[in-house]
Design an enzyme around this catalytic site. Structure first.
Site, mmCIF file in Angstrom:
data_model
loop_
_atom_site.group_PDB
_atom_site.id
_atom_site.type_symbol
_atom_site.label_atom_id
_atom_site.label_comp_id
_atom_site.label_asym_id
_atom_site.label_seq_id
_atom_site.Cartn_x
_atom_site.Cartn_y
_atom_site.Cartn_z
ATOM 1 C CD GLU A 113 -1.726 -2.374 1.611
ATOM 2 O OE1 GLU A 113 -0.559 -2.560 2.032
ATOM 3 O OE2 GLU A 113 -2.600 -3.271 1.614
ATOM 4 C CG PHE A 120 -9.438 -9.718 11.566
ATOM 5 C CD1 PHE A 120 -8.159 -10.061 11.990
ATOM 6 C CD2 PHE A 120 -9.733 -9.786 10.211
ATOM 7 C CE1 PHE A 120 -7.194 -10.459 11.087
ATOM 8 C CE2 PHE A 120 -8.776 -10.191 9.301
ATOM 9 C CZ PHE A 120 -7.498 -10.527 9.730
ATOM 10 C CD GLN A 121 -7.223 -7.324 8.053
ATOM 11 O OE1 GLN A 121 -8.109 -7.103 7.252
ATOM 12 N NE2 GLN A 121 -6.050 -7.847 7.692
ATOM 13 C CE LYS A 145 -17.202 -7.018 4.067
ATOM 14 N NZ LYS A 145 -16.441 -8.238 4.404
ATOM 15 C CG MET A 152 22.415 12.303 3.032
ATOM 16 S SD MET A 152 23.580 13.423 2.225
ATOM 17 C CE MET A 152 22.511 14.217 1.037
HETATM 18 C C1 LIG Z 1 12.309 5.818 5.265
HETATM 19 C C2 LIG Z 1 13.598 6.483 5.610
HETATM 20 N N1 LIG Z 1 14.450 5.911 6.490
HETATM 21 C C3 LIG Z 1 15.627 6.523 6.798
HETATM 22 C C4 LIG Z 1 15.964 7.714 6.240
HETATM 23 C C5 LIG Z 1 17.276 8.415 6.594
HETATM 24 N N2 LIG Z 1 18.140 8.494 5.403
HETATM 25 C C6 LIG Z 1 18.232 9.601 4.631
HETATM 26 S S1 LIG Z 1 19.225 9.409 3.315
HETATM 27 C C7 LIG Z 1 19.594 7.841 3.757
HETATM 28 C C8 LIG Z 1 20.536 7.012 2.930
HETATM 29 C C9 LIG Z 1 20.025 6.731 1.581
HETATM 30 O O1 LIG Z 1 20.841 5.735 1.002
HETATM 31 P P1 LIG Z 1 20.733 5.352 -0.515
HETATM 32 O O2 LIG Z 1 19.337 5.080 -0.896
HETATM 33 O O3 LIG Z 1 21.678 4.225 -0.791
HETATM 34 O O4 LIG Z 1 21.169 6.675 -1.273
HETATM 35 P P2 LIG Z 1 22.557 7.470 -1.309
HETATM 36 O O5 LIG Z 1 22.536 8.451 -0.198
HETATM 37 O O6 LIG Z 1 23.652 6.464 -1.159
HETATM 38 O O7 LIG Z 1 22.555 8.133 -2.637
HETATM 39 C C10 LIG Z 1 18.926 7.481 4.937
HETATM 40 C C11 LIG Z 1 19.064 6.184 5.610
HETATM 41 C C12 LIG Z 1 15.025 8.290 5.348
HETATM 42 N N3 LIG Z 1 15.226 9.485 4.774
HETATM 43 N N4 LIG Z 1 13.879 7.651 5.035
#
Ligand SMILES: Cc1ncc(C[n+]2csc(CCOP(=O)(O)OP(=O)(O)O)c2C)c(N)n1
Length: 576
Positions: free
Chosen positions: A49, A111-112, A161, A479
């Site tokens: 979803e 449920f749900q 529902k 990042m």
């Molecule tokens: C759902 C979620 N979890 C954690 C984060 C924190 N976060 C921001 S950037 C990042 C790393 C992203 O890694 P990747 O997709 O490999 O991209 P890159 O930075 O290497 O280009 C994380 C963990 C986030 N923004 N969203």
């Protein structure tokens, strides 16, 4: 004519002009899924979803029309909370229909069962539990009205529902009557006059354009204002494409990873003309130190944005397009009446100096080095049609995408700005391609992000939605790695993924896509060309990129924009 609530719901969506909805059925929403078989609305069956929600968002970003998602109760409703929050933060028009347990069972931990309206209250513009089938057409009509007017946003309609199964007398409300909801669209004439005078008197003005420009379909008006006054424009992450990057007055993106020129011009400005922008912390850096000499004109449709972060000298509540058009008229009238614009030539030459001395740059890879992610983006940019829609995930690849692409058309950049949702890009790209099948749609994703929602490529293959995905695979949560390198002494805690596990090519193939792998610079262009030619299924390219590469410039979180960190090659001799 008697209909069931479910039939009335689907009929109401048809009346709203809905062409497509993204969803996945379950017990509580079962009655509503039955009339979908007889409806001309295309239903796209997702695999999770969260995917449905982001697809609806991608569709809305690319078309300006509201995206629609439909899911069942409980875990389905909680799975769509992230896209709701994402849409709320980025002001994306979206209508989400959720199933609910029968109204008689509400409150019994059936449920749900989950308190969907309670859970989503703070991440929707409006939400409502329907208690009577007779109300459905009115509630749907209001939902679309609220989602798409004023500051756009997500609206959720929760349908028990038994309400879907009950019968009702069909009607379609001719108008919407919401006494407490009257968005102000026309700006106050006195404020607009005041703004026009300030603009003509300013010697160091900058237009600070935000995502509101795109929401208000105000790109043309913005261009007219900038050209009339010869004022430079910065476009925030959400506004990329609202003003053409190739325009002589465009300074690109401000903020944490903005261009040196955009960041510095805002810092040194004597007037910020904020249009549909909200002084996000990623733009202002430390608020107290942000643009210290600047007066502020703030145009926003949402009165709650006025003074939320920075007190404006001239607050204008209204629709960006209407207000800018009025401003242009007012400025023309002043100029015709003999008012002269202040001399901005010294300012313009300073801006060109910054541009020349501090362009966006990276060190190209030497023979045998790993691929540079920026090089991959340049190649993609230069070898795809100019109206390609670019969708990104969240992380380093998102910032490089925004920095290295040339956005010359509105609605060609789709990303998660406010919430920064990893896993956004694959489903959002699918939604964008559904909305704009005539356009080429590329998702640029990180390997971390890709692993969160890649399964939606099964949806894309099944539904023949030929999106293209470029994974910038640096084997890290890049990042986060960058922050650990710069601010935690290179102590890399839990950020290593793996370049090979999963095998992205095999994974892509297993999902019905074409999978390609690229390891060296000379392989980049042939892979992109091959991907561009494939139009009957999705394509995934696994680009193996240099994990050590960092995003520059950078304003460290919580610091002043004066403390912008340049790329290593530009650090000597920086002006400020
Ligand atoms: C759902 C979620 N979890 C954690 C984060 C924190 N976060 C921001 S950037 C990042 C790393 C992203 O890694 P990747 O997709 O490999 O991209 P890159 O930075 O290497 O280009 C994380 C963990 C986030 N923004 N969203």
């Amino acid at each position: 004519m008697q209909l069931t609530g479910a039939q009335a719901l689907i009929r109401s969506l048809e009346m709203e002009g809905v062409e497509v909805m993204f969803g996945l059925p379950g017990g509580a929403i079962l009655p509503v899924y039955d009339p979908i078989i007889d409806s001309p609305i295309r239903h796209i069956l997702v695999r999770h979803e969260q995917g449905a929600g982001h697809m609806a968002e991608g569709y809305a970003h690319a078309t300006g029309r509201p995206g629609v998602a439909i899911v069942t109760s409980g875990p389905a409703a909680t799975n769509i909370v992230t896209p709701l929050c994402d849409a709320y933060m980025d002001s994306i028009p979206m209508v989400v229909i959720t199933g609910q347990v029968p109204s008689t069972a509400i409150g019994t931990d059936a449920f749900q069962e989950c308190d969907t309206v309670g859970i989503t209250r703070s991440v929707t513009k409006h939400n409502e539990l329907v208690m009577n089938a007779q109300d459905l057409p009115r509630i749907v009509r209001e939902a679309f009205h609220i989602a798409t007017t004023g500051r756009p946003g997500p609206v959720l309609v929760d349908v028990p529902k038994d309400v879907a199964q009950a019968t009702m007398d069909w009607y379609w409300p001719e108008s919407v009557d919401l006494p407490g909801y009257r968005p102000t669209t026309k700006g106050h004439p006195r404020m607009i006059k005041e703004a026009a005078r300030l603009i003509l008197a300013s010697r160091r003005p900058v237009i600070y354009a935000g995502g509101g420009i795109l929401k208000a379909r105000a790109a043309e008006a913005l261009r007219e204002l900038a050209e009339l006054t010869d004022i430079h424009v910065v476009t925030t992450l959400m506004a990329r494409g609202a003003f053409p990057d190739d325009h002589r007055l465009c300074l690109g993106m401000p903020g944490m990873h903005g261009s040196y020129t955009a960041v510095t011009a805002m810092q040194e400005a004597d007037l910020l003309i904020a249009l549909g922008s909200r002084f996000d912390d990623r733009v202002t850096g430390k608020v107290d130190a942000f643009a210290p000499d600047a007066k502020v004109i703030h145009v926003d449709i949402d009165p709650a944005e006025q003074g939320k972060v920075r007190k404006p000298d001239v607050p204008i509540v209204g629709d960006c397009r209407l207000v800018i058009e009025e401003l242009v008229r007012e400025i023309r009238a002043l100029l015709d009446g003999g008012t002269e614009q202040a001399d901005t030539s010294a300012w313009r030459s300073r801006v060109s100096g910054w541009r020349e001395n501090y362009p966006l740059t990276y060190e190209p890879s030497r023979e045998g080095d790993a691929l540079k992610p920026q090089f991959v983006l340049e190649q993609l940019r230069d070898n795809t049609p100019s109206d390609t829609i670019l969708v990104s995930g969240v992380g380093q690849h998102q910032m490089w995408s925004s920095q290295y692409w040339r956005f010359n058309e509105p609605y060609t950049w789709v990303n998660s700005g406010g919430l920064g949702t990893m896993g956004f890009s694959v489903p959002a790209a699918i939604g964008a391609k559904v909305g704009r099948p005539d356009r080429m749609v590329w998702a640029v994703d990180g390997d971390g992000c890709f692993q969160m929602t890649a399964q939606e490529l099964v949806t894309a293959s099944t539904e023949r939605i030929p999106v293209k995905v470029a994974i910038l695979n640096n084997a890290y949560l890049g990042m986060v790695r960058q922050w650990q390198e710069m601010f935690y002494d290179e102590r890399y805690s839990e950020v290593y993924l793996s370049p090979d596990l999963p095998d992205y090519v095999k994974w892509a193939e297993a999902m019905g896509c074409v999978g390609l792998r690229v390891e060296a610079p000379e392989e980049v262009l042939p892979a992109i060309e091959k991907a561009n030619e494939i139009d009957d299924r999705p394509v995934v390219i696994d680009f193996r990129t240099d994990a050590r590469e960092k995003v520059f410039p950078m304003v460290p979180a919580g610091r002043s924009n004066d403390d912008i960190v340049l790329p290593p090659a530009q650090r000597e001799g920086a002006e400020r």
